[in-house]
Design an enzyme around this catalytic site. Structure first.
Site, PDB file in Angstrom:
ATOM      1  N   ASP A 157       0.864  -1.193   0.000  1.00 51.61           N
ATOM      2  CA  ASP A 157       0.000   0.000   0.000  1.00 51.61           C
ATOM      3  C   ASP A 157       0.896   1.237   0.000  1.00 51.61           C
ATOM      4  OD1 ASP A 157      -2.257   1.568   0.056  1.00 51.61           O
ATOM      5  OD2 ASP A 157      -2.761   1.173   2.153  1.00 51.61           O
ATOM      6  N   LEU A 158       1.813   1.260  -0.953  1.00 52.84           N
ATOM      7  CA  LEU A 158       2.933   2.199  -0.918  1.00 52.84           C
ATOM      8  C   LEU A 158       2.595   3.510  -1.618  1.00 52.84           C
ATOM      9  CD1 LEU A 158       5.790   2.212   0.280  1.00 52.84           C
ATOM     10  CD2 LEU A 158       6.647   1.629  -1.989  1.00 52.84           C
TER      11      LEU A 158
END
Length: 252
Positions: A157-158
């Site tokens: 979830d960068l």
């Protein structure tokens, strides 16, 4: 000791899964002596609260962007045995389905794209998207497998808000992960969704672990998962982003 307490009013295991993901990232960083990036210390976790090391946030400069790019690339170089994850976890507050498998393309097709499309409430839209996926299933799976070297541990979830520079100890911290084992390109792809990552970040990443040819196309396919998730969570604002990217699959 300064502590940040993250509270959760919904009775699910998302904070526990978050802590498990942070722990796994820390073990990987420590085992391979990667010191460009860190994860916050965990002091306590329940379904209601996660107690973390407090970060005094400061803006990134060029040198820190370079460190982040190099550290992420080093993390992605680590080779694992399987794709996926042994338990379901969360992407934000949404469920993220997982299994462990040797086959990346099929995992991404079934447990990322197909799962998100199955959650669409508009039956006509769901049918249209399912039609594109099913028609191109073999082609898409083969394409993704062809451009996959090995399972890497990914943050999952960068986006920019999940990477913090700490003005106390001058370290870079990865926050709020949705950890699993994947083609490392999924992390790099997501950094483009909302911006904030500089040219120096990408240059340093590619210097350490160059991306393969045609990443620009795969970037959009990998981000389709996140746009579908955002559409299912937040609605029509993200619909055109989904439509634009699912069309690409017809032209692989």
């Amino acid at each position: 000791m300064s502590i940040f307490i993250k509270e959760h009013l919904i009775n699910n295991a998302s904070l526990i899964r978050e802590a498990q993901g942070l722990t796994l990232l820390r073990k990987s960083l420590d085992l391979y002596n990667i010191r460009e990036v860190f994860v916050p210390k965990i002091y306590k976790v329940t379904q209601r609260e996660l107690h973390l090391q407090k970060i005094l946030i400061k803006d990134f400069d060029t040198n820190n962007m370079k460190k982040l790019g190099k550290g992420l690339a080093k993390l992605h170089k680590i080779k694992f045995k399987n794709y996926g994850f042994e338990i379901d976890n969360f992407i934000g507050l949404a469920n993220q389905k997982n299994i462990l498998t040797k086959e990346w393309g099929e995992f991404f097709f079934e447990y990322r794209l197909l799962y998100q499309v199955s959650l669409i409430e508009n039956e006509k839209l769901k049918s249209d998207f399912l039609s594109v996926l099913e028609k191109n299933k073999k082609k898409l799976i083969s394409y993704l497998n062809k451009h996959t070297k090995h399972p890497s541990i990914v943050h999952g979830d960068l986006w920019y808000g999940n990477v913090l520079y700490n003005d106390i100890d001058k370290n870079i911290y990865l926050m709020d992960p949705s950890v699993h084992f994947a083609n490392r390109e999924v992390d790099v792809a997501m950094t483009y969704m909302f911006g904030g990552f500089s040219k120096e970040f990408y240059d340093e990443y590619n210097k350490e672990y160059p991306l393969e040819k045609d990443f620009e196309t795969r970037k959009e396919i990998y981000n389709l998962y996140h746009y579908l998730n955002h559409y299912n969570l937040f609605g029509i604002t993200y619909l055109e982003d989904c439509r634009d990217r699912i069309k690409l699959i017809d032209y692989l």
